[in-house]
Design an enzyme around this catalytic site. Structure first.
Site, PDB file in Angstrom:
ATOM      1  N   ASP A  79      -1.445  -3.434   1.001  1.00  0.00           N
ATOM      2  CA  ASP A  79      -2.839  -3.761   0.710  1.00  0.00           C
ATOM      3  C   ASP A  79      -2.913  -4.610  -0.553  1.00  0.00           C
ATOM      4  O   ASP A  79      -1.966  -4.673  -1.341  1.00  0.00           O
ATOM      5  CB  ASP A  79      -3.655  -2.488   0.529  1.00  0.00           C
ATOM      6  N   LYS A  80      -4.053  -5.256  -0.706  1.00  0.00           N
ATOM      7  CA  LYS A  80      -4.325  -6.130  -1.841  1.00  0.00           C
ATOM      8  C   LYS A  80      -5.774  -5.983  -2.249  1.00  0.00           C
ATOM      9  O   LYS A  80      -6.633  -5.691  -1.416  1.00  0.00           O
ATOM     10  CB  LYS A  80      -4.008  -7.582  -1.458  1.00  0.00           C
ATOM     11  N   HIS A  81      -6.022  -6.161  -3.528  1.00  0.00           N
ATOM     12  CA  HIS A  81      -7.415  -6.191  -3.980  1.00  0.00           C
ATOM     13  C   HIS A  81      -7.578  -7.223  -5.082  1.00  0.00           C
ATOM     14  O   HIS A  81      -6.723  -7.358  -5.955  1.00  0.00           O
ATOM     15  CB  HIS A  81      -7.860  -4.829  -4.513  1.00  0.00           C
ATOM     16  N   SER A  82      -8.692  -7.936  -5.021  1.00  0.00           N
ATOM     17  CA  SER A  82      -9.061  -8.867  -6.089  1.00  0.00           C
ATOM     18  C   SER A  82     -10.189  -8.258  -6.907  1.00  0.00           C
ATOM     19  O   SER A  82     -11.087  -7.616  -6.351  1.00  0.00           O
ATOM     20  CB  SER A  82      -9.526 -10.201  -5.497  1.00  0.00           C
ATOM     21  N   THR A 119     -16.118  -9.657   0.451  1.00  0.00           N
ATOM     22  CA  THR A 119     -15.308  -9.933   1.639  1.00  0.00           C
ATOM     23  C   THR A 119     -16.037  -9.510   2.915  1.00  0.00           C
ATOM     24  O   THR A 119     -15.995 -10.217   3.928  1.00  0.00           O
ATOM     25  CB  THR A 119     -13.956  -9.205   1.522  1.00  0.00           C
ATOM     26  N   ARG A 167     -23.992   0.432  -9.443  1.00  0.00           N
ATOM     27  CA  ARG A 167     -23.457  -0.456 -10.478  1.00  0.00           C
ATOM     28  C   ARG A 167     -23.999  -1.871 -10.330  1.00  0.00           C
ATOM     29  O   ARG A 167     -24.279  -2.547 -11.324  1.00  0.00           O
ATOM     30  CB  ARG A 167     -21.923  -0.499 -10.392  1.00  0.00           C
ATOM     31  N   SER A 182     -13.387   2.528  -8.891  1.00  0.00           N
ATOM     32  CA  SER A 182     -13.968   2.007  -7.656  1.00  0.00           C
ATOM     33  C   SER A 182     -12.901   1.396  -6.758  1.00  0.00           C
ATOM     34  O   SER A 182     -12.812   1.708  -5.563  1.00  0.00           O
ATOM     35  CB  SER A 182     -15.036   0.960  -7.984  1.00  0.00           C
ATOM     36  N   LYS A 186     -10.895   3.735  -3.152  1.00  0.00           N
ATOM     37  CA  LYS A 186     -10.854   3.251  -1.761  1.00  0.00           C
ATOM     38  C   LYS A 186      -9.439   2.874  -1.343  1.00  0.00           C
ATOM     39  O   LYS A 186      -8.994   3.190  -0.239  1.00  0.00           O
ATOM     40  CB  LYS A 186     -11.778   2.035  -1.600  1.00  0.00           C
ATOM     41  N   LYS A 187      -8.734   2.157  -2.219  1.00  0.00           N
ATOM     42  CA  LYS A 187      -7.407   1.680  -1.847  1.00  0.00           C
ATOM     43  C   LYS A 187      -6.438   2.843  -1.635  1.00  0.00           C
ATOM     44  O   LYS A 187      -5.643   2.849  -0.689  1.00  0.00           O
ATOM     45  CB  LYS A 187      -6.877   0.727  -2.926  1.00  0.00           C
TER      46      LYS A 187
END
Length: 434
Positions: A79-82, A119, A167, A182, A186-187
């Protein structure tokens, strides 16, 4: 325990204990904590901060308010998150490219936050697509095409789903502690074997300075690794939009140009770099460079496009989207060119101002209940260092009305500076944090 006492503790600059934070997270999920109390909590954390241990405790407490997925697959779950920027549609490229390289990518994503695009909002600009899927549907997508980009279900980190929306409308987006909790609640609920974090820095990012970006990257890495997920972070540039377009349908169009037209651009390059990091973590590549080459090949030879098309169809989108995406994506009533006021070079850009201009056009939310207009935004944005003559096109506005286009044009003119050529251009990747 009660919310008032916890908020009072935070207001004094103290971190509540692990049990108190777990109680508050459970209250967010159950409704026992009111919107007013949740807003006060977010503001207190934003102003006073949490300790390192408090940040970890809040993250895991929010994760544990819902289901934590487990997998029985024949490859690694990645997985990836920005952390958010403008023109950042990497996830739409990276998930199918990783799947084409043998990984499984259950990517739980979010909606627009502040000046940044979401996204899920981008995907839902495609007619028919729904990012709300059941756990059973998510598992079928993993088996069938190896990737899915979906919203958190009611069973995935419900505490975060509620706090995330609060937020956005209470000016507490920038808190390092709340961003960490946050993202990772989730991740980590998706139980990835490895995670890469794209921490943005610059005028279009939440983190404007190297110190702030480094602190967030380290916070994310420390918290995720402590939870048993192999994690690293790249600090990447957001002093200008990553893609030359901002706005939901416009960014999907940029993604499709990479997937189906072989477009080579910073968007494709950073996708390969991030994907290479993940493939190396998972043992699917010899090292990050080898992994980047594998991702690049999947983007250009059609394998990623095939996975993306299957994913879109599985989420209710057009079956022929890969071949006829231009016909399916919504447009705007008014398209207007923004002209350079003088000759020179594009010397600076206020990415946050550009993002807010898109929000004002209807491409994002001013309040939680706003409905997004998927076809509006800004396209063909000139990149830093480009030489322009007076009257040359700096960008194109896509608006629902002439009045909206007028306001956006003024915002774009103010956000893009014309002057001397920059001595140096910022690199795509500033730093790696492990």
């Amino acid at each position: 325990m009660d919310a008032r006492a916890i908020n009072a503790t935070l207001r004094r600059g103290e971190t509540p204990g692990e049990d108190a934070l777990r109680w508050f997270a459970d209250g967010l999920a159950s409704g026992a904590v009111s919107d007013a109390q949740a807003g006060a909590f977010a503001m207190a954390v934003c102003l006073q901060g949490l300790s390192v241990e408090g940040r970890r405790a809040l993250t895991l407490a929010m994760r544990d308010t819902g289901d934590v997925l487990t997998w029985d697959l024949d490859g690694p779950v990645l997985d990836k998150h920005s952390t958010g920027g403008v023109g950042d549609c990497v996830s739409l490229l990276l998930a199918p490219a990783l799947a084409a390289c043998g990984a499984y990518v259950p990517m739980i994503s979010g909606r627009g936050l502040g000046h940044t695009g979401g996204t899920l909002d981008k995907l839902e600009a495609i007619p028919g697509v729904s990012t709300s899927v059941s756990e059973d549907h998510l598992r079928r997508m993993m088996q069938d095409m190896g990737c899915a980009i979906v919203g958190a279900t009611a069973q995935i980190a419900p505490a975060d789903k509620r706090l995330y929306a609060i937020r956005d409308v209470t000016a507490t987006v920038e808190s390092l502690d709340l961003i960490t909790a946050s993202i990772l609640s989730k991740k980590l609920a998706a139980s990835p074997d490895a995670l890469v974090l794209d921490v943005k820095i610059g005028s279009g990012a939440f983190m404007k300075t190297a110190d702030d970006a480094r602190a967030l990257a380290q916070s994310l890495c420390d918290t995720a690794n402590a939870a048993g997920c192999k994690t690293s972070a790249l600090i990447t540039d957001m002093n200008q939009p990553l893609a030359p377009a901002l706005g939901n349908a416009l960014e999907v169009a940029e993604v499709m140009r990479v997937l189906t037209c072989g477009a080579s651009a910073p968007l494709a390059e950073i996708t390969a770099i991030l994907g290479g990091e993940l493939l190396a973590h998972a043992g699917l590549a010899a090292d990050a460079d080898d992994g980047a080459a594998r991702i690049g090949a999947a983007l250009t030879d059609g394998r990623a496009a095939e996975r993306f098309a299957k994913m879109i169809a599985a989420m209710g989108g057009p079956a022929d989207f890969a071949s006829k995406w231009q016909d399916h994506l919504p447009g705007a009533e008014v398209v207007r060119e923004v002209k350079a006021p003088a000759a020179g070079h594009v010397s600076a850009m206020n990415g946050e101002a550009l993002g807010l201009a898109v929000v004002a056009l209807g491409g994002g939310r001013m309040v939680e209940s706003d409905k997004i207009q998927p076809g509006v935004g800004i396209s063909d944005i000139a990149r830093l260092g480009r030489k322009v003559g007076a009257g040359d096109t700096l960008a194109r506005i896509h608006a629902a009305s002439e009045d909206a286009a007028d306001m956006a044009e003024a915002a774009v003119q103010a956000a893009i500076a014309i002057g001397d050529a920059p001595d140096t251009l910022p690199p795509l990747v500033h730093e790696r944090i492990s």
